[in-house]
Enzyme design. Structure first.
Site, mmCIF file in Angstrom:
data_model
loop_
_atom_site.group_PDB
_atom_site.id
_atom_site.type_symbol
_atom_site.label_atom_id
_atom_site.label_comp_id
_atom_site.label_asym_id
_atom_site.label_seq_id
_atom_site.Cartn_x
_atom_site.Cartn_y
_atom_site.Cartn_z
ATOM 1 N N GLU A 176 0.726 -0.992 0.232
ATOM 2 C CA GLU A 176 0.056 -0.106 -0.455
ATOM 3 C C GLU A 176 1.327 1.886 -0.224
ATOM 4 O O GLU A 176 0.638 2.214 1.292
ATOM 5 C CB GLU A 176 -1.205 -0.001 1.340
ATOM 6 C CG GLU A 176 -2.195 -1.180 1.362
ATOM 7 C CD GLU A 176 -3.220 -0.603 2.273
ATOM 8 O OE1 GLU A 176 -2.563 -0.569 3.664
ATOM 9 O OE2 GLU A 176 -4.063 -0.953 1.532
ATOM 10 N N GLU A 369 -5.460 -8.485 -0.978
ATOM 11 C CA GLU A 369 -6.105 -8.130 0.419
ATOM 12 C C GLU A 369 -7.363 -7.823 -0.249
ATOM 13 O O GLU A 369 -8.166 -7.189 -0.039
ATOM 14 C CB GLU A 369 -5.723 -6.552 1.289
ATOM 15 C CG GLU A 369 -4.407 -7.071 1.677
ATOM 16 C CD GLU A 369 -3.519 -6.207 2.854
ATOM 17 O OE1 GLU A 369 -4.337 -5.256 3.663
ATOM 18 O OE2 GLU A 369 -2.284 -5.936 2.778
HETATM 19 C C1 BGP Z 1 -4.489 -2.451 4.889
HETATM 20 C C2 BGP Z 1 -2.855 -2.898 5.135
HETATM 21 C C3 BGP Z 1 -2.788 -4.387 6.583
HETATM 22 C C4 BGP Z 1 -3.908 -4.879 6.907
HETATM 23 C C5 BGP Z 1 -5.473 -4.400 6.819
HETATM 24 C C6 BGP Z 1 -6.484 -4.383 7.392
HETATM 25 O O1 BGP Z 1 -4.096 -1.378 5.014
HETATM 26 O O2 BGP Z 1 -1.988 -3.738 4.603
HETATM 27 O O3 BGP Z 1 -1.443 -4.199 7.006
HETATM 28 O O4 BGP Z 1 -3.770 -3.992 8.218
HETATM 29 O O5 BGP Z 1 -5.401 -3.033 5.601
HETATM 30 O O6 BGP Z 1 -6.258 -2.561 8.047
HETATM 31 P P1 BGP Z 1 -6.178 -2.713 9.484
HETATM 32 O O7 BGP Z 1 -5.748 -3.829 10.304
HETATM 33 O O8 BGP Z 1 -6.974 -1.525 9.807
HETATM 34 O O9 BGP Z 1 -8.335 -2.774 10.286
#
Ligand code: BGP
Length: 472
Positions: A176, A369
């Site tokens: 990201e 993701e």
């Molecule tokens: C993205 C990241 C992850 C992950 C996911 C979910 O931004 O690449 O590392 O954490 O989001 O977000 P969160 O954990 O803040 O709910």
């Protein structure tokens, strides 16, 4: 869809724990506490040194994947996954970042993990840098503020390519990469003082990261011509809140800001709007002719992206709910349902995103993701009935199928976030759970670390079995 990669995804700092084991050094996320300071530190507004003295740091133990990886990989194989996206912790390989020789114990851990995956028929997809900067490089250079970081990152990446070239085909340079706009400490280890030009610091660091990414693409192609290097974007389009041209323009502007990274990594050129924007904001970047050539000659091989939610933009936000719960900002979209953390749930938005990325860059895509953060309850007999997660995933998978079949968009794979429960990046909570596999661990760091199979575990296993039997 026979050679399609069906996987799960995670990040080192969110699962591994064992933060000092085998000579691992400290990294930026190890300095990010759970609790009220987290957002201010993550967004670079508060120095990590100013966190409360008794702060709890969830990454230090996380879900102890470091010691449970065999059990966890076996569970992934039981689901039927044929891919796993994980990240390597930079400070396991170069504990301060500055060493001239890598840490063998760190390399060995990933060798063992890769062997375990390959023995189970699971293709590794490796993120080289997932919200990860060794503290030693933050201390020495102010992290990605400095051009020196390019050579440090190159050294680290080349060490990985040389060591793991026979085992890894898919590499991702920065997770990201656009998160640097919103959370520069999380994304790139940056803390920015109040009297600094914030966007100058951010765009300079982003430039160095993108040059570093192009440079390692060049190095990877020479070391392992079969391997592929992916860019990675937190995707999710900004919709205009209404047909008012002011809102449409606002949304366009937000999308341009997001596309900035893929424009450079995918097409090798700075978008034109940046010229006037940089001037008007007093942003002067250190960018050389050699940088521009590298960016042009070595674009990414594929585009990976995360997709959780769409966003909406409105020019005049008076009286509108702006509490989207998401770093990407915007306003609440009244047409959509929201997760317990306020993220907008929008399966059709995934089709829109896949089409817009493909239309713009024509590079193979990988969705690395996608998932639902939710509070899960364990019943007395040790079950977790996460039908809400199944509904979320099923809806998104249906859209993916339609997009591939009806729009002809090539998608290499889908790695669900996060296969196993882990520490939330934004909140630092364990209770914001994403996994098929439940881990007994709470927000305060208590729990047995025992793994349990959620209903979604069994559902996805059946889903993949059906896919496989249809393909045969
Ligand atoms: C993205 C990241 C992850 C992950 C996911 C979910 O931004 O690449 O590392 O954490 O989001 O977000 P969160 O954990 O803040 O709910």
């Amino acid at each position: 869809m026979t050679d399609f990669l069906w996987g799960g995804a995670s990040a080192a700092n969110q699962v591994e724990g064992a933060y000092l084991t085998d000579d691992r050094g400290l990294s930026n996320i190890d300095l990010l506490p759970h609790g009220e300071d987290r957002l201010a530190i993550a967004s670079g507004q508060k120095p990590y040194q100013a966190a409360a003295a008794d702060a709890f740091y969830p990454s230090h133990e996380a879900v102890d994947f470091y010691h449970h990886y065999k059990e966890d990989v076996a569970l992934m194989a039981e689901i039927g996954l044929n891919a796993y996206r994980f990240s390597i912790a930079w400070s396991r390989i170069y504990p301060t970042g500055l060493e001239s020789e890598p840490n063998e114990a760190g390399l060995k851990f990933y060798d063992n993990l890769l062997d375990e995956l390959l023995a189970h028929g699971i293709e590794p997809i490796v993120t080289i840098c997932h919200f990860d900067v060794p503290k030693g490089l933050m201390d020495a250079y102010g992290s990605w503020r400095s051009r020196e970081m390019i050579a440090q990152y190159e050294k680290y990446a080349v060490t990985l390519f040389e060591r793991f070239k026979s085992k890894v085909k898919y590499w991702i340079s920065f997770n990201e990469i656009n998160m640097i706009l919103h959370k520069p400490f999380t994304g790139a280890g940056l803390t920015i003082a109040d009297d600094e030009n914030r966007m100058q610091v951010i765009y300079q660091a982003a430039h160095y990261e993108m040059v570093a990414s192009a440079l390692i693409t060049k190095r990877l192609h020479a070391i392992d011509p079969q391997a592929k290097l992916g860019a990675m974007l937190a995707a999710g389009g900004y919709y205009p809140y209404s047909a008012n041209p002011e809102d449409v323009r606002q949304a366009q502007r937000a999308n341009q800001e997001n596309n900035f990274f893929l424009d450079i990594q995918g097409r090798g050129e700075y978008p034109r709007w940046t010229e006037h924007y940089f001037d008007s904001e007093g942003i002067v970047l250190d960018r050389s002719e050699a940088d521009f050539n590298l960016l042009k000659e070595y674009p990414c091989d594929f585009i990976s992206f995360s997709y959780y939610a769409s966003r909406a933009s409105k020019a005049d936000t008076t009286g509108v709910d702006t509490n989207t719960g998401n770093a990407a900002g915007g306003v609440v979209n009244p047409y959509l349902k929201r997760s317990e953390w306020g993220w907008m749930i929008d399966p059709l938005g995934l089709r829109i995103v896949m089409n817009s990325i493909w239309d713009r860059y024509q590079k193979p895509l990988m969705l690395v993701e996608n998932g639902l953060g939710a509070k899960d309850l364990v019943t007395v007999d040790g079950k977790i009935h996460d039908d809400y997660r199944i509904a979320y995933l099923q809806a998104h998978l249906d859209v993916i199928e339609e997009t591939m079949v009806e729009d002809g968009i090539p998608l290499l794979g889908y790695t669900m976030w996060s296969v196993i429960d882990l520490v939330s990046s934004s909140s630092g909570q364990m209770s914001k759970r994403y996994g098929f596999i439940y881990v007994d661990r709470d927000d305060a760091g208590q729990g047995s670390m025992r793994r349990l199979k959620k209903d979604s575990f069994h559902w996805f296993k059946a889903y993949l079995a059906e896919k496989k039997s249809k393909a045969e």
